[in-house]
Design a protein around this motif. Sequence first.
Motif: not given
Length: 387
Positions: A136, A138-140, A157, A159, A161, A231-232, A234
């Motif tokens: 994946s 992802t972003y936060k 940010r 990420y 995985s 996992i994630e 950055p």
Amino acid sequence: MRLIKLIIFILIISIQSCIDPFIPETTRYDNVLFIECLLSNDTTQKQMVKISYSVPIMSESGSTGSNIPVKATGANVQVVRDDQEHYSFPEVEPGHYLASDMIPEAGRAYRLIVMYNGNIFESDFENMRASPPIDSITYKHTLDRLSETGDVYDGYRFYASTHEEEDGPSYYRWESVGTYLFKIPHEATHIWNGYSQIPASNRDVTFCWTTKVINGIYTGDTEGLSQNKIIEAPLHFESQYGDALSIRYSLNVKQFAITNNAWTFWSDMVRQVNQNGGMYDTQPFRIQGNIRCITDPELFVAGIFEVAGYSEARIFLNQPTEFDIIPVVCPMDTIGTEDLPWYQIPTGSFITYDGGSGEYFYSSPKCYDCTLKNGTTKKPAFWEDGI
């Protein structure tokens, strides 16, 4: 060349961190040979070896030169597979050596050999490991410092995985390319031809897509972890300023399964960039890669030979709802005033007529034409429209 620019950037950071100006010893490390190569099964990329000489960030007299690396021409470049199959890399332009018919195979090992200026430079044998799929991207929503004054800004940010079914450890590096749709702020009603206002529209250059390569070094590893899983990890930060997140954004991430040698090299580079000590805590020019001069062991050579399996993934996202987008300011000036007479308007410029006031207005050409902001009106083939 990515690696040359990065090392020059490291030196600039280190020099600027000094309290008193001085000429560091590393300024004498000119004429260092840099060799860089990434072999991967990414068929969209060419198998390329780049060779050049470094230049000092400044001379002993304090003068800053052009800082343009000198391309190393006339080298004999080849890659040897572990079964002694040889692949030639002829020079296609100064300092660039290309193999057009080579795709490395997972499970095989490869060595780079460069014969140049009477010396032979060799890498270690590097094993190619297939890259697992990216699980994946992802972003936060987060805050990041974007200026030396300590100002922080909202943004996303990103990420990555991934996981490997086999036992670890595994080592990875990620490269990203961002593409975004944006709109210029002003609607044109006329074009100024140097003598009069001609009715015209800029609707054909109102929306554009822009693509940019994401700078930075992004690595991860599973060494010491109970599972061979990341996992994630950055990746880069995209801020609220500018056009990138204004309408719709796409990020394409390439994942490279690299060797421990390559991971160590890039990790050392990251530490060099982020280190807070003085110039002499670490020596930027002495970050050792996996390439050696076998004819003269005292001759230092910089660079890295990477052999990496690759996988990739793409995501799309719409304009954020967690924070405001702050666009580039595009002020409009009234034409025909003492401050902006008509004769100062460039011929062929878009202008805007306000029927309410009866006045004409002018702004930067980039605020009327999105192609002037490195944009294209042609939708990318991979683009998916938002909801």
